[in-house]
Design a protein around this motif. Structure first.
Motif, mmCIF file in Angstrom:
data_model
loop_
_atom_site.group_PDB
_atom_site.id
_atom_site.type_symbol
_atom_site.label_atom_id
_atom_site.label_comp_id
_atom_site.label_asym_id
_atom_site.label_seq_id
_atom_site.Cartn_x
_atom_site.Cartn_y
_atom_site.Cartn_z
ATOM 1 N N UNK A 52 -33.373 -14.320 32.682
ATOM 2 C CA UNK A 52 -33.021 -14.420 31.214
ATOM 3 C C UNK A 52 -34.623 -15.016 30.750
ATOM 4 N N UNK A 53 -35.420 -14.126 30.263
ATOM 5 C CA UNK A 53 -36.338 -15.400 29.843
ATOM 6 C C UNK A 53 -36.398 -16.026 28.447
ATOM 7 N N UNK A 54 -36.964 -16.885 27.624
ATOM 8 C CA UNK A 54 -36.859 -17.426 26.204
ATOM 9 C C UNK A 54 -36.378 -16.342 25.314
ATOM 10 N N UNK A 55 -36.447 -14.923 25.228
ATOM 11 C CA UNK A 55 -36.399 -14.609 23.970
ATOM 12 C C UNK A 55 -34.878 -13.911 24.184
ATOM 13 N N UNK A 56 -34.060 -14.407 24.984
ATOM 14 C CA UNK A 56 -32.407 -13.722 25.950
ATOM 15 C C UNK A 56 -31.822 -14.108 24.446
ATOM 16 N N UNK A 57 -31.125 -12.916 24.279
ATOM 17 C CA UNK A 57 -30.280 -13.218 22.475
ATOM 18 C C UNK A 57 -28.597 -13.001 23.701
ATOM 19 N N UNK A 58 -28.767 -12.449 24.256
ATOM 20 C CA UNK A 58 -27.034 -12.592 26.054
ATOM 21 C C UNK A 58 -25.639 -13.858 25.111
ATOM 22 N N UNK A 59 -26.567 -14.556 24.281
ATOM 23 C CA UNK A 59 -25.542 -15.658 23.736
ATOM 24 C C UNK A 59 -24.819 -16.008 24.984
ATOM 25 N N UNK A 60 -25.615 -16.271 26.755
ATOM 26 C CA UNK A 60 -25.282 -16.897 27.823
ATOM 27 C C UNK A 60 -25.755 -18.417 27.324
ATOM 28 N N UNK A 61 -26.061 -18.751 26.714
ATOM 29 C CA UNK A 61 -26.313 -20.019 26.367
ATOM 30 C C UNK A 61 -25.201 -21.213 25.538
ATOM 31 N N UNK A 62 -24.251 -20.656 24.325
ATOM 32 C CA UNK A 62 -23.359 -20.862 23.999
ATOM 33 C C UNK A 62 -22.011 -20.794 24.739
ATOM 34 N N UNK A 63 -21.022 -21.995 24.845
ATOM 35 C CA UNK A 63 -20.134 -22.082 25.325
ATOM 36 C C UNK A 63 -19.020 -21.969 24.679
ATOM 37 N N UNK A 64 -18.398 -20.577 25.451
ATOM 38 C CA UNK A 64 -17.109 -19.729 24.690
ATOM 39 C C UNK A 64 -16.055 -21.040 25.157
ATOM 40 N N UNK A 65 -15.196 -21.174 24.249
ATOM 41 C CA UNK A 65 -14.174 -22.253 24.490
ATOM 42 C C UNK A 65 -13.451 -22.091 23.358
ATOM 43 N N UNK A 66 -11.778 -21.764 24.295
ATOM 44 C CA UNK A 66 -10.888 -21.031 23.680
ATOM 45 C C UNK A 66 -9.455 -22.420 23.875
ATOM 46 N N UNK A 67 -8.763 -22.525 22.627
ATOM 47 C CA UNK A 67 -7.843 -23.344 23.227
ATOM 48 C C UNK A 67 -6.220 -22.494 23.625
#
Length: 103
Positions: A52-67
């Motif tokens: 992905x490039x700098x314009x990727x908006x897939x959310x791949x950089x965000x950590x999905x954390x659950x309890x």
């Protein structure tokens, strides 16, 4: 595309969860948080890497954390279930206290 599940260390616990639409997600158990005599797991999603490039908006950089609450099913195996709102609030407070103690 690199599958991050292949990189998980042998001593890590990999948890597979399926949502109501049948989508499968994988999480690594980062820590166990004991609250009121029960155990809750802090789970971080394992995402496949992709180009992905700098314009990727897939959310791949965000950590999905659950309890998740850890319970033992009828077969004697551990299961991860959604905690009640009250349990979630208590676990979140306990986690924040742990973070404060580390600082």
């Amino acid at each position: 595309m690199t599958d991050k599940r292949e990189e998980i260390l042998d001593d890590d616990i990999l948890v597979e969860m399926t949502d109501e639409d049948g989508n499968v997600f994988y999480y690594v158990e980062e820590m166990i948080i004991p609250v009121d005599g029960e155990n809750f797991a802090l789970l971080v999603e394992v995402k496949d890497e992709h180009d992905h490039d700098e314009h990727c908006d897939c959310g791949c950089e965000d950590d999905d954390v659950i309890i998740a609450k850890i319970v033992v099913n009828a077969d004697g195996e551990e299961e991860y279930i959604e905690p009640t709102d009250e349990e979630f609030d208590k676990v979140q407070a306990a986690y924040e206290k742990l973070l404060d103690e580390e600082e």
